[in-house]
Design an enzyme around this catalytic site. Structure first.
Site, mmCIF file in Angstrom:
data_model
loop_
_atom_site.group_PDB
_atom_site.id
_atom_site.type_symbol
_atom_site.label_atom_id
_atom_site.label_comp_id
_atom_site.label_asym_id
_atom_site.label_seq_id
_atom_site.Cartn_x
_atom_site.Cartn_y
_atom_site.Cartn_z
ATOM 1 N N ASP A 80 -3.954 3.539 0.223
ATOM 2 C CA ASP A 80 -2.548 3.331 -0.119
ATOM 3 C C ASP A 80 -2.325 1.853 -0.438
ATOM 4 O OD1 ASP A 80 0.111 3.866 -0.578
ATOM 5 O OD2 ASP A 80 0.564 4.530 1.459
ATOM 6 N N LYS A 81 -1.121 1.567 -0.901
ATOM 7 C CA LYS A 81 -0.698 0.214 -1.265
ATOM 8 C C LYS A 81 0.750 0.038 -0.855
ATOM 9 C CE LYS A 81 1.930 -1.853 -4.650
ATOM 10 N NZ LYS A 81 3.279 -1.424 -5.099
ATOM 11 N N HIS A 82 1.105 -1.205 -0.524
ATOM 12 C CA HIS A 82 2.503 -1.519 -0.234
ATOM 13 C C HIS A 82 2.856 -2.844 -0.877
ATOM 14 C CE1 HIS A 82 6.346 -1.773 1.849
ATOM 15 N NE2 HIS A 82 6.053 -3.035 2.092
ATOM 16 N N SER A 83 4.056 -2.923 -1.462
ATOM 17 C CA SER A 83 4.584 -4.161 -2.008
ATOM 18 C C SER A 83 5.823 -4.571 -1.225
ATOM 19 C CB SER A 83 4.954 -3.985 -3.484
ATOM 20 O OG SER A 83 5.695 -5.097 -3.951
ATOM 21 N N THR A 120 10.618 2.523 -5.900
ATOM 22 C CA THR A 120 9.685 3.386 -6.615
ATOM 23 C C THR A 120 10.233 4.803 -6.764
ATOM 24 O OG1 THR A 120 7.795 2.086 -5.884
ATOM 25 C CG2 THR A 120 7.356 4.344 -6.555
ATOM 26 N N ARG A 168 18.119 -3.110 13.321
ATOM 27 C CA ARG A 168 17.840 -4.477 12.859
ATOM 28 C C ARG A 168 18.928 -4.957 11.910
ATOM 29 N NH1 ARG A 168 12.559 -3.655 10.002
ATOM 30 N NH2 ARG A 168 12.906 -5.793 9.281
ATOM 31 N N SER A 183 7.360 -2.351 11.087
ATOM 32 C CA SER A 183 8.095 -1.393 10.262
ATOM 33 C C SER A 183 7.270 -0.959 9.057
ATOM 34 C CB SER A 183 9.417 -2.016 9.808
ATOM 35 O OG SER A 183 10.116 -1.142 8.946
ATOM 36 N N LYS A 187 4.937 3.150 9.112
ATOM 37 C CA LYS A 187 5.157 4.233 8.142
ATOM 38 C C LYS A 187 3.896 4.496 7.316
ATOM 39 C CE LYS A 187 8.854 2.405 6.177
ATOM 40 N NZ LYS A 187 9.319 1.276 7.011
ATOM 41 N N LYS A 188 3.248 3.438 6.879
ATOM 42 C CA LYS A 188 2.040 3.604 6.075
ATOM 43 C C LYS A 188 0.924 4.264 6.875
ATOM 44 C CE LYS A 188 3.158 2.072 2.018
ATOM 45 N NZ LYS A 188 3.114 2.978 0.852
#
Length: 431
Positions: A80-83, A120, A168, A183, A187-188
């Site tokens: 996976d990827k996260h930005s 996204t 938060r 956070s 989730k990832k």
């Protein structure tokens, strides 16, 4: 131990978060036994004193385990990827199919836009028929068929984070590095991934505007994810200008299609670099990413994903059939001749929001057709009156206001600025 107050007191007094305290907080957030007042006190204590590195790992693991954690039995690695968010950033829509074409599987749980950055899921929903709200069985089916899926989170994955995220915001503790890290990763990691690549943005359109804060976030994410057991690396990348030449949901889908067809541009190059790093984490050949583009396999997996999630099978061939167009299009004339010297990229994102292409509140509705296209990049020469961009709007008044906002976001200089690299830094295990 079932009382969260001693855990909060330990953090408040600078002793950090313990291995025993983190699950108590995470369970209490998900089942309601930690009150809103206690959750707010916990968040504020973490903001002011921190959890410590070990506490950050413990909190991430506990929040991941507060709900379901997916398990996969597939013939390739699950990646996976996260930005951290930017303008014109549709990397996920390219990277996931590239990884799938190279033998990996990508169950990407993504989000919607809030504030000046695009989401996204909103971009994908600009495609006629595309569905992002899939249950676990449907997610598994799409991943098995297409090699990748991009979906919204369900309530069973990391429920502690969903509660803490809202707390938060209400308690003014959004900026906590420890809470941001937990956070993002909880989730990832709840999706059952084995490898993760992170794109940490830095610049005028990013949440981390300076290199030091971007590096601190990248190092915290990489160190924590690896300690929880997921191989992870990060790139710190430029967000002093939009990544693609478009900002807005349907317009960015068109930019993605153009990248698949041309194999050129900053959006393409960053997608390839992130894909190469992610493949290397999984022991796959990094050079296979570029080959997947050249062979057309990456575009094929994108088309499969779109069709499997309810969209048209021929989107790549006929985008105008399935993507909306705004009724008003106006050029943004350059106020003077020279070179694009700088862009206030956040202002561009805010102009898209004001056009109706983003949201300030989670309940806001989005117009998928509006946005900005043909955005001039830093360093390019422009003549007076030449378009810096084109505004796509729902009405003439909105278009004219956006023209003024985009003009104000661009600085025109007499000489071109020094070229800056797209990838500023690579963060691996150290940190």
């Amino acid at each position: 131990m079932s009382d969260p107050r001693p855990v909060i007191a330990d953090i408040r007094e600078g002793r950090g978060l313990t291995e025993a305290g983190a699950p108590l907080i995470a369970r209490g957030l998900s089942d309601g036994s930690v009150s809103d007042a206690q959750a707010g006190a916990f968040a504020m204590a973490v903001l002011l004193r921190g959890t410590g590195a070990a506490g950050r790992v413990a909190l991430t693991r506990a929040m991941r385990d507060s709900g379901d954690v997916l398990r996969w039995n597939l013939p390739g690695p699950v990646l996976d990827k996260h930005s951290t968010g930017g303008i014109g950033d549709s990397v996920s829509l390219i990277l996931a199919p590239v990884l799938a074409a190279c033998g990996a599987y990508v169950p990407m749980i993504s989000g919607r836009g809030l504030g000046h950055t695009g989401g996204t899921l909103d971009k994908l929903e600009a495609i006629e028929g595309f569905r992002v709200d899939l249950d676990e069985a449907a997610l598994r089916k799409v991943v098995g068929e297409a090699g990748c899926a991009i979906v919204a989170a369900n309530r069973q994955l990391a429920p502690a984070d969903a509660r803490l995220y809202a707390i938060r915001d209400e308690s003014g503790s959004v900026e906590s590095l420890d809470l941001i890290t937990a956070s993002i990763l909880s989730k990832k990691l709840a999706a059952g991934i084995e490898g993760l690549v992170l794109d940490v943005k830095c610049g005028s359109g990013a949440f981390s505007r300076d290199r030091a804060s971007a590096r601190a976030l990248a190092e915290a994410l990489v160190a924590t994810a690896n300690d929880v057991g997921c191989k992870t690396t990060a790139l710190i990348t430029d967000m002093d200008q939009p990544l693609a030449d478009a900002a807005g949901n349907a317009l960015e889908i068109r930019a993605v299609i153009a990248a698949f067809q041309s194999g050129q541009g900053a959006l393409f190059e960053l997608s390839l670099s992130l894909a190469e790093d992610c493949l290397a984490l999984a022991g796959l050949a990094p050079e296979s990413a570029r080959a997947a583009f050249a062979s057309g396999k990456a575009a094929e997996h994108f088309a499969r994903m779109v069709a499997a999630q309810g969209g048209p099978r021929d989107l790549l061939e006929h985008p105008d059939r399935y993507l909306p167009r705004a009724p008003v299009v106006l050029p943004v004339p350059a106020p003077a001749a020279g070179f694009v010297g700088a862009i206030e990229t956040t202002a561009l994102g805010q102009s898209v929001v004001r056009l109706g292409g983003g949201r300030l509140h989670s309940a806001d509705r989005i117009d998928p057709a509006v946005g900005l296209a043909a955005l001039a990049r830093i360093g390019v020469p422009v003549a007076a009156g030449e378009p810096l961009a084109f505004v796509h709007a729902a009405d003439a008044d909105g278009a004219e206001r956006a023209v003024l906002a985009v003009q104000a976001a661009y600085r025109i200089d007499l000489a071109p600025p020094p070229a800056e690299p797209l990838i500023r830094e690579r963060i691996t295990r150290h940190g």
